[in-house]
Design an enzyme around this catalytic site. Sequence first.
Site, PDB file in Angstrom:
ATOM      1  N   LYS A  97      44.908  68.367 -90.384  1.00 13.77           N
ATOM      2  CA  LYS A  97      45.682  68.256 -91.612  1.00 13.77           C
ATOM      3  C   LYS A  97      47.067  67.721 -91.290  1.00 13.77           C
ATOM      4  CE  LYS A  97      42.499  70.168 -94.226  1.00 13.77           C
ATOM      5  NZ  LYS A  97      41.941  69.547 -95.433  1.00 13.77           N
TER       6      LYS A  97
ATOM      7  N   HIS B 252      32.243  66.361 -98.952  1.00 14.36           N
ATOM      8  CA  HIS B 252      33.273  67.389 -98.797  1.00 14.36           C
ATOM      9  C   HIS B 252      32.589  68.745 -98.658  1.00 14.36           C
ATOM     10  CE1 HIS B 252      36.231  70.284-100.729  1.00 14.36           C
ATOM     11  NE2 HIS B 252      36.801  69.909 -99.620  1.00 14.36           N
TER      12      HIS B 252
HETATM   13 MG    MG Z   1      40.013  67.069 -97.567  1.00 15.44          MG
END
Ligand code: MG
Length: 370
Positions: A173, A304
Amino acid sequence: MRITRLEPFILHVPVTGGAIADGSHQVGHWGAPGVRVHTDVGLVGTGYTGTHAHLATDRAIVDLIEHAYGPLLIGRDPRETQALWTTLHRHPPLQWVGRSGLLHLALAAVDVALWDLKAQAAGEPLWRLLGGSADEPLEAYDTDGGWLDRSDAHLVDEARARMDAGYRAVKIKIGSPDPGRDLRRIESVRAALPEGARLMVDVNGAWDLVTALRVGRHLADFDVAWLEEPIWYDDVAGHAELARALATPIALGEQLYTLDAFRDFLAAGAVHYVQADAVRLGGVTEWWQVADLAFAHRKPVVPHIGDMMQVHVHLAIAHPACALLEHIPWMRDCFVEPATVEDGRFVPPERPGAGTALRDGALEAYDVRR
Ligand code: MG
Protein backbone atom coordinates in the site's frame (compact mmCIF):
# COMPACT_ATOMS: atom_id res chain seq x y z
CA MET A 1 -36.20 -26.93 -5.57
CA ARG A 2 -37.87 -23.94 -3.95
CA ILE A 3 -36.62 -21.21 -1.61
CA THR A 4 -38.40 -21.48 1.73
CA ARG A 5 -36.62 -19.09 4.11
CA LEU A 6 -33.87 -16.44 4.35
CA GLU A 7 -31.52 -16.35 7.33
CA PRO A 8 -29.49 -13.11 7.41
CA PHE A 9 -26.21 -12.76 9.31
CA ILE A 10 -23.57 -10.08 9.92
CA LEU A 11 -20.04 -11.38 10.47
CA HIS A 12 -17.41 -9.04 11.89
CA VAL A 13 -13.99 -10.74 11.79
CA PRO A 14 -10.77 -9.20 13.20
CA VAL A 15 -8.09 -8.31 10.64
CA THR A 16 -4.42 -9.31 10.84
CA GLY A 17 -2.72 -7.64 13.82
CA GLY A 18 -5.98 -6.11 15.06
CA ALA A 19 -5.94 -3.14 12.66
CA ILE A 20 -4.66 -2.17 9.20
CA ALA A 21 -4.51 1.03 7.18
CA ASP A 22 -4.27 1.94 3.51
CA GLY A 23 -4.25 5.33 1.80
CA SER A 24 -7.92 5.99 2.52
CA HIS A 25 -9.15 3.58 5.19
CA GLN A 26 -8.47 2.16 8.63
CA VAL A 27 -10.05 -1.20 9.37
CA GLY A 28 -10.17 -3.25 12.57
CA HIS A 29 -12.66 -5.87 11.38
CA TRP A 30 -13.82 -7.12 8.00
CA GLY A 31 -17.58 -7.17 7.65
CA ALA A 32 -19.55 -9.86 5.85
CA PRO A 33 -23.27 -9.09 5.97
CA GLY A 34 -25.03 -11.87 4.14
CA VAL A 35 -27.68 -14.53 4.01
CA ARG A 36 -28.23 -18.26 4.16
CA VAL A 37 -30.93 -19.25 1.68
CA HIS A 38 -32.90 -22.32 2.81
CA THR A 39 -34.72 -24.63 0.38
CA ASP A 40 -37.38 -27.31 0.49
CA VAL A 41 -34.81 -30.02 -0.41
CA GLY A 42 -32.62 -29.26 2.59
CA LEU A 43 -29.82 -27.49 0.71
CA VAL A 44 -28.68 -24.17 2.15
CA GLY A 45 -26.88 -21.58 0.02
CA THR A 46 -24.62 -18.94 1.55
CA GLY A 47 -23.71 -15.52 0.17
CA TYR A 48 -22.34 -12.30 1.60
CA THR A 49 -20.79 -9.00 0.60
CA GLY A 50 -17.68 -7.30 2.00
CA THR A 51 -17.66 -4.17 4.21
CA HIS A 52 -15.57 -2.33 6.76
CA ALA A 53 -17.75 -3.76 9.52
CA HIS A 54 -19.86 -0.62 9.94
CA LEU A 55 -22.79 -1.94 11.92
CA ALA A 56 -25.48 0.56 10.86
CA THR A 57 -24.90 -0.01 7.12
CA ASP A 58 -24.39 -3.75 7.58
CA ARG A 59 -27.81 -3.84 9.27
CA ALA A 60 -29.28 -1.90 6.37
CA ILE A 61 -27.85 -4.43 3.87
CA VAL A 62 -29.34 -7.46 5.64
CA ASP A 63 -32.65 -5.62 6.11
CA LEU A 64 -32.75 -5.05 2.34
CA ILE A 65 -31.98 -8.73 1.73
CA GLU A 66 -34.70 -9.87 4.08
CA HIS A 67 -37.45 -7.34 3.44
CA ALA A 68 -36.85 -5.96 -0.08
CA TYR A 69 -35.68 -9.16 -1.79
CA GLY A 70 -37.25 -11.77 0.48
CA PRO A 71 -40.81 -11.48 -0.91
CA LEU A 72 -39.41 -11.79 -4.46
CA LEU A 73 -37.39 -14.92 -3.61
CA ILE A 74 -39.62 -17.12 -1.45
CA GLY A 75 -41.12 -19.93 -3.54
CA ARG A 76 -38.74 -19.44 -6.49
CA ASP A 77 -36.27 -22.03 -7.86
CA PRO A 78 -32.79 -20.78 -6.83
CA ARG A 79 -31.14 -22.36 -9.88
CA GLU A 80 -32.78 -19.76 -12.14
CA THR A 81 -29.97 -17.34 -11.34
CA GLN A 82 -30.21 -15.01 -14.35
CA ALA A 83 -34.00 -14.75 -14.20
CA LEU A 84 -33.90 -14.07 -10.46
CA TRP A 85 -31.10 -11.49 -10.88
CA THR A 86 -33.21 -9.62 -13.40
CA THR A 87 -36.28 -9.85 -11.16
CA LEU A 88 -34.42 -8.41 -8.18
CA HIS A 89 -32.54 -5.76 -10.15
CA ARG A 90 -35.48 -4.54 -12.21
CA HIS A 91 -38.24 -4.63 -9.59
CA PRO A 92 -39.55 -1.07 -10.17
CA PRO A 93 -39.54 0.32 -6.61
CA LEU A 94 -36.08 -1.17 -6.00
CA GLN A 95 -34.65 -0.02 -9.34
CA TRP A 96 -35.83 3.49 -8.41
CA VAL A 97 -33.61 3.63 -5.30
CA GLY A 98 -30.93 1.06 -6.18
CA ARG A 99 -28.67 0.08 -9.11
CA SER A 100 -25.57 0.68 -6.93
CA GLY A 101 -24.68 1.19 -3.29
CA LEU A 102 -26.20 -0.78 -0.41
CA LEU A 103 -28.93 -2.40 -2.49
CA HIS A 104 -26.36 -3.69 -4.98
CA LEU A 105 -24.26 -5.15 -2.16
CA ALA A 106 -27.42 -6.90 -0.96
CA LEU A 107 -28.00 -8.20 -4.50
CA ALA A 108 -24.44 -9.53 -4.58
CA ALA A 109 -24.97 -11.51 -1.37
CA VAL A 110 -28.22 -13.03 -2.64
CA ASP A 111 -26.82 -13.88 -6.08
CA VAL A 112 -23.76 -15.62 -4.60
CA ALA A 113 -26.03 -17.69 -2.34
CA LEU A 114 -28.10 -18.73 -5.37
CA TRP A 115 -24.98 -19.81 -7.30
CA ASP A 116 -23.82 -21.69 -4.20
CA LEU A 117 -27.14 -23.57 -4.24
CA LYS A 118 -26.94 -24.18 -7.97
CA ALA A 119 -23.47 -25.73 -7.69
CA GLN A 120 -24.51 -27.79 -4.65
CA ALA A 121 -27.54 -29.06 -6.56
CA ALA A 122 -25.22 -30.06 -9.43
CA GLY A 123 -22.91 -31.82 -6.97
CA GLU A 124 -19.93 -29.81 -8.26
CA PRO A 125 -17.63 -27.06 -7.05
CA LEU A 126 -18.70 -23.86 -8.78
CA TRP A 127 -15.51 -23.65 -10.87
CA ARG A 128 -16.38 -26.93 -12.57
CA LEU A 129 -20.02 -25.95 -13.12
CA LEU A 130 -18.65 -22.83 -14.88
CA GLY A 131 -16.40 -24.93 -17.12
CA GLY A 132 -13.02 -24.52 -15.40
CA SER A 133 -10.23 -27.06 -14.99
CA ALA A 134 -8.09 -27.76 -11.93
CA ASP A 135 -5.15 -28.37 -14.27
CA GLU A 136 -4.76 -24.66 -15.01
CA PRO A 137 -2.92 -23.10 -12.06
CA LEU A 138 -4.27 -19.97 -10.40
CA GLU A 139 -1.40 -17.92 -9.04
CA ALA A 140 -1.77 -16.00 -5.76
CA TYR A 141 -0.30 -12.63 -4.88
CA ASP A 142 -0.19 -11.41 -1.31
CA THR A 143 -1.39 -8.05 0.04
CA ASP A 144 -1.54 -8.80 3.78
CA GLY A 145 2.17 -8.04 4.34
CA GLY A 146 2.10 -4.58 2.80
CA TRP A 147 -0.20 -2.28 4.82
CA LEU A 148 0.48 1.44 4.95
CA ASP A 149 0.71 1.59 8.76
CA ARG A 150 3.46 -1.04 8.97
CA SER A 151 7.15 -0.16 9.20
CA ASP A 152 9.55 -0.32 6.24
CA ALA A 153 11.36 -3.24 7.90
CA HIS A 154 8.07 -5.11 8.37
CA LEU A 155 7.26 -4.77 4.67
CA VAL A 156 10.65 -6.14 3.67
CA ASP A 157 10.40 -9.04 6.15
CA GLU A 158 6.89 -9.91 4.96
CA ALA A 159 7.88 -9.79 1.28
CA ARG A 160 10.82 -12.11 1.94
CA ALA A 161 8.59 -14.48 3.95
CA ARG A 162 6.07 -14.66 1.08
CA MET A 163 8.84 -15.49 -1.39
CA ASP A 164 10.08 -18.24 0.97
CA ALA A 165 6.50 -19.59 1.04
CA GLY A 166 6.41 -19.85 -2.75
CA TYR A 167 4.71 -16.61 -3.80
CA ARG A 168 6.09 -14.80 -6.85
CA ALA A 169 4.14 -11.55 -6.45
CA VAL A 170 3.30 -9.13 -3.62
CA LYS A 171 1.45 -5.82 -3.34
CA ILE A 172 2.16 -2.96 -0.95
CA LYS A 173 0.00 0.00 0.00
CA ILE A 174 1.18 3.51 -0.83
CA GLY A 175 -0.58 6.90 -0.74
CA SER A 176 1.30 8.27 2.29
CA PRO A 177 1.06 12.03 2.93
CA ASP A 178 4.77 12.08 2.00
CA PRO A 179 5.24 10.48 -1.44
CA GLY A 180 8.97 10.25 -0.69
CA ARG A 181 8.13 7.66 2.00
CA ASP A 182 6.17 5.65 -0.58
CA LEU A 183 9.06 5.62 -3.05
CA ARG A 184 11.56 4.60 -0.35
CA ARG A 185 9.32 1.70 0.66
CA ILE A 186 8.88 0.57 -2.93
CA GLU A 187 12.66 0.69 -3.43
CA SER A 188 13.26 -1.34 -0.24
CA VAL A 189 10.77 -4.07 -1.09
CA ARG A 190 11.91 -4.27 -4.71
CA ALA A 191 15.51 -4.73 -3.50
CA ALA A 192 14.38 -7.60 -1.23
CA LEU A 193 12.55 -9.49 -4.01
CA PRO A 194 14.26 -12.04 -6.24
CA GLU A 195 14.69 -11.57 -9.97
CA GLY A 196 11.40 -11.98 -11.80
CA ALA A 197 9.11 -11.47 -8.80
CA ARG A 198 6.26 -9.02 -9.37
CA LEU A 199 5.63 -5.98 -7.16
CA MET A 200 2.36 -4.04 -7.30
CA VAL A 201 1.37 -0.82 -5.49
CA ASP A 202 -2.08 0.35 -4.34
CA VAL A 203 -3.02 3.96 -3.54
CA ASN A 204 -6.67 3.22 -2.62
CA GLY A 205 -7.77 6.45 -4.29
CA ALA A 206 -5.71 8.75 -2.05
CA TRP A 207 -4.00 10.87 -4.74
CA ASP A 208 -5.26 13.67 -6.94
CA LEU A 209 -4.42 13.59 -10.64
CA VAL A 210 -1.43 15.94 -10.35
CA THR A 211 0.15 13.82 -7.61
CA ALA A 212 -0.53 10.64 -9.59
CA LEU A 213 1.15 12.09 -12.68
CA ARG A 214 4.13 13.37 -10.68
CA VAL A 215 4.78 10.35 -8.42
CA GLY A 216 3.54 7.74 -10.87
CA ARG A 217 6.35 8.58 -13.30
CA HIS A 218 8.92 7.14 -10.84
CA LEU A 219 7.26 3.72 -10.52
CA ALA A 220 8.80 2.40 -13.73
CA ASP A 221 12.23 2.75 -12.07
CA PHE A 222 11.24 -0.11 -9.75
CA ASP A 223 9.53 -2.28 -12.36
CA VAL A 224 6.11 -1.92 -10.64
CA ALA A 225 3.69 -4.32 -12.32
CA TRP A 226 0.64 -2.10 -11.79
CA LEU A 227 -0.49 1.10 -10.10
CA GLU A 228 -3.84 0.43 -8.38
CA GLU A 229 -6.62 2.97 -7.77
CA PRO A 230 -4.34 6.01 -8.00
CA ILE A 231 -7.18 8.59 -7.92
CA TRP A 232 -10.90 8.88 -7.20
CA TYR A 233 -12.60 5.58 -7.98
CA ASP A 234 -15.18 6.85 -10.49
CA ASP A 235 -12.92 9.23 -12.46
CA VAL A 236 -12.89 7.70 -15.94
CA ALA A 237 -11.21 10.67 -17.69
CA GLY A 238 -8.51 11.02 -15.02
CA HIS A 239 -7.58 7.34 -15.18
CA ALA A 240 -7.56 7.47 -18.98
CA GLU A 241 -5.12 10.40 -18.83
CA LEU A 242 -2.89 8.46 -16.42
CA ALA A 243 -3.03 5.32 -18.54
CA ARG A 244 -1.77 7.35 -21.51
CA ALA A 245 0.88 9.29 -19.55
CA LEU A 246 2.48 6.59 -17.39
CA ALA A 247 4.62 3.61 -18.37
CA THR A 248 3.15 1.64 -15.43
CA PRO A 249 -0.21 -0.09 -16.11
CA ILE A 250 -3.36 0.99 -14.23
CA ALA A 251 -5.42 -1.45 -12.13
CA LEU A 252 -8.87 -0.69 -10.71
CA GLY A 253 -12.37 -2.01 -10.26
CA GLU A 254 -12.85 -2.95 -6.61
CA GLN A 255 -15.05 0.13 -6.06
CA LEU A 256 -17.14 -0.22 -9.24
CA TYR A 257 -20.68 -1.52 -8.84
CA THR A 258 -21.90 -2.18 -12.35
CA LEU A 259 -21.21 -3.65 -15.76
CA ASP A 260 -21.92 -0.16 -17.16
CA ALA A 261 -19.10 1.37 -15.09
CA PHE A 262 -16.59 -1.22 -16.34
CA ARG A 263 -17.78 -0.62 -19.91
CA ASP A 264 -16.98 3.09 -19.53
CA PHE A 265 -13.47 2.49 -18.12
CA LEU A 266 -12.64 -0.14 -20.76
CA ALA A 267 -14.02 1.94 -23.63
CA ALA A 268 -11.93 4.93 -22.49
CA GLY A 269 -8.71 2.91 -22.25
CA ALA A 270 -8.58 3.86 -18.56
CA VAL A 271 -7.72 0.43 -17.10
CA HIS A 272 -5.22 -2.34 -17.87
CA TYR A 273 -5.91 -4.81 -15.01
CA VAL A 274 -9.62 -5.29 -14.32
CA GLN A 275 -10.23 -5.91 -10.61
CA ALA A 276 -13.86 -6.94 -10.72
CA ASP A 277 -15.35 -7.95 -7.37
CA ALA A 278 -18.33 -10.31 -7.30
CA VAL A 279 -19.45 -9.00 -3.92
CA ARG A 280 -19.65 -5.36 -5.08
CA LEU A 281 -20.92 -6.13 -8.55
CA GLY A 282 -24.25 -7.95 -8.42
CA GLY A 283 -22.72 -11.33 -7.55
CA VAL A 284 -21.49 -14.09 -9.82
CA THR A 285 -24.00 -13.16 -12.52
CA GLU A 286 -22.73 -9.62 -13.14
CA TRP A 287 -19.08 -10.49 -12.40
CA TRP A 288 -19.11 -12.99 -15.26
CA GLN A 289 -20.51 -10.34 -17.62
CA VAL A 290 -17.70 -7.95 -16.64
CA ALA A 291 -15.05 -10.67 -17.05
CA ASP A 292 -16.38 -11.48 -20.53
CA LEU A 293 -16.31 -7.77 -21.40
CA ALA A 294 -12.70 -7.45 -20.21
CA PHE A 295 -11.78 -10.59 -22.13
CA ALA A 296 -13.23 -9.04 -25.28
CA HIS A 297 -10.91 -6.06 -24.69
CA ARG A 298 -8.01 -8.50 -24.13
CA LYS A 299 -7.54 -7.16 -20.59
CA PRO A 300 -6.63 -9.51 -17.71
CA VAL A 301 -9.10 -9.81 -14.82
CA VAL A 302 -7.52 -10.01 -11.36
CA PRO A 303 -10.44 -10.17 -8.91
CA HIS A 304 -10.44 -7.97 -5.83
CA ILE A 305 -10.55 -9.75 -2.52
CA GLY A 306 -13.84 -8.44 -1.11
CA ASP A 307 -15.13 -11.99 -0.66
CA MET A 308 -11.87 -12.98 1.09
CA MET A 309 -11.17 -15.34 -1.82
CA GLN A 310 -13.96 -17.89 -1.39
CA VAL A 311 -16.12 -17.22 -4.48
CA HIS A 312 -13.30 -15.61 -6.42
CA VAL A 313 -11.17 -18.76 -6.39
CA HIS A 314 -13.95 -20.53 -8.26
CA LEU A 315 -14.52 -17.68 -10.71
CA ALA A 316 -10.82 -17.13 -11.38
CA ILE A 317 -10.21 -20.84 -12.02
CA ALA A 318 -13.09 -20.90 -14.48
CA HIS A 319 -12.81 -17.65 -16.44
CA PRO A 320 -10.25 -17.42 -19.30
CA ALA A 321 -9.38 -13.77 -18.45
CA CYS A 322 -8.05 -14.79 -14.99
CA ALA A 323 -4.65 -16.18 -14.02
CA LEU A 324 -3.94 -14.32 -10.76
CA LEU A 325 -5.89 -13.68 -7.53
CA GLU A 326 -5.23 -11.58 -4.45
CA HIS A 327 -4.61 -13.23 -1.05
CA ILE A 328 -5.74 -11.74 2.29
CA PRO A 329 -6.67 -14.50 4.76
CA TRP A 330 -8.76 -12.55 7.29
CA MET A 331 -11.86 -14.79 7.15
CA ARG A 332 -10.17 -18.20 7.03
CA ASP A 333 -11.71 -19.22 10.34
CA CYS A 334 -15.27 -18.82 9.02
CA PHE A 335 -15.49 -21.45 6.30
CA VAL A 336 -15.89 -25.21 5.93
CA GLU A 337 -13.31 -25.12 3.12
CA PRO A 338 -11.25 -21.90 3.36
CA ALA A 339 -9.36 -20.84 0.24
CA THR A 340 -5.80 -22.10 0.56
CA VAL A 341 -2.50 -21.23 -1.13
CA GLU A 342 0.23 -23.82 -1.52
CA ASP A 343 3.54 -22.96 -3.18
CA GLY A 344 2.10 -19.67 -4.44
CA ARG A 345 -0.98 -21.19 -6.07
CA PHE A 346 -4.57 -21.57 -4.93
CA VAL A 347 -5.64 -25.15 -4.28
CA PRO A 348 -8.78 -25.92 -6.35
CA PRO A 349 -11.71 -26.36 -3.89
CA GLU A 350 -13.31 -29.79 -3.84
CA ARG A 351 -16.64 -29.35 -2.08
CA PRO A 352 -19.82 -28.80 -4.11
CA GLY A 353 -20.90 -25.14 -4.01
CA ALA A 354 -19.30 -21.72 -4.20
CA GLY A 355 -16.99 -22.14 -1.21
CA THR A 356 -19.11 -19.89 0.98
CA ALA A 357 -20.49 -22.49 3.41
CA LEU A 358 -19.85 -21.38 7.01
CA ARG A 359 -18.32 -23.86 9.43
CA ASP A 360 -20.18 -24.91 12.56
CA GLY A 361 -19.59 -22.25 15.18
CA ALA A 362 -18.74 -19.40 12.77
CA LEU A 363 -22.04 -17.63 13.36
CA GLU A 364 -21.70 -18.06 17.14
CA ALA A 365 -18.16 -16.65 16.97
CA TYR A 366 -18.60 -13.72 14.58
CA ASP A 367 -22.28 -12.84 13.99
CA VAL A 368 -22.73 -9.53 15.78
CA ARG A 369 -26.53 -9.88 15.74
CA ARG A 370 -26.36 -12.89 18.10
MG1 MG B 1 -7.02 -2.40 -3.74
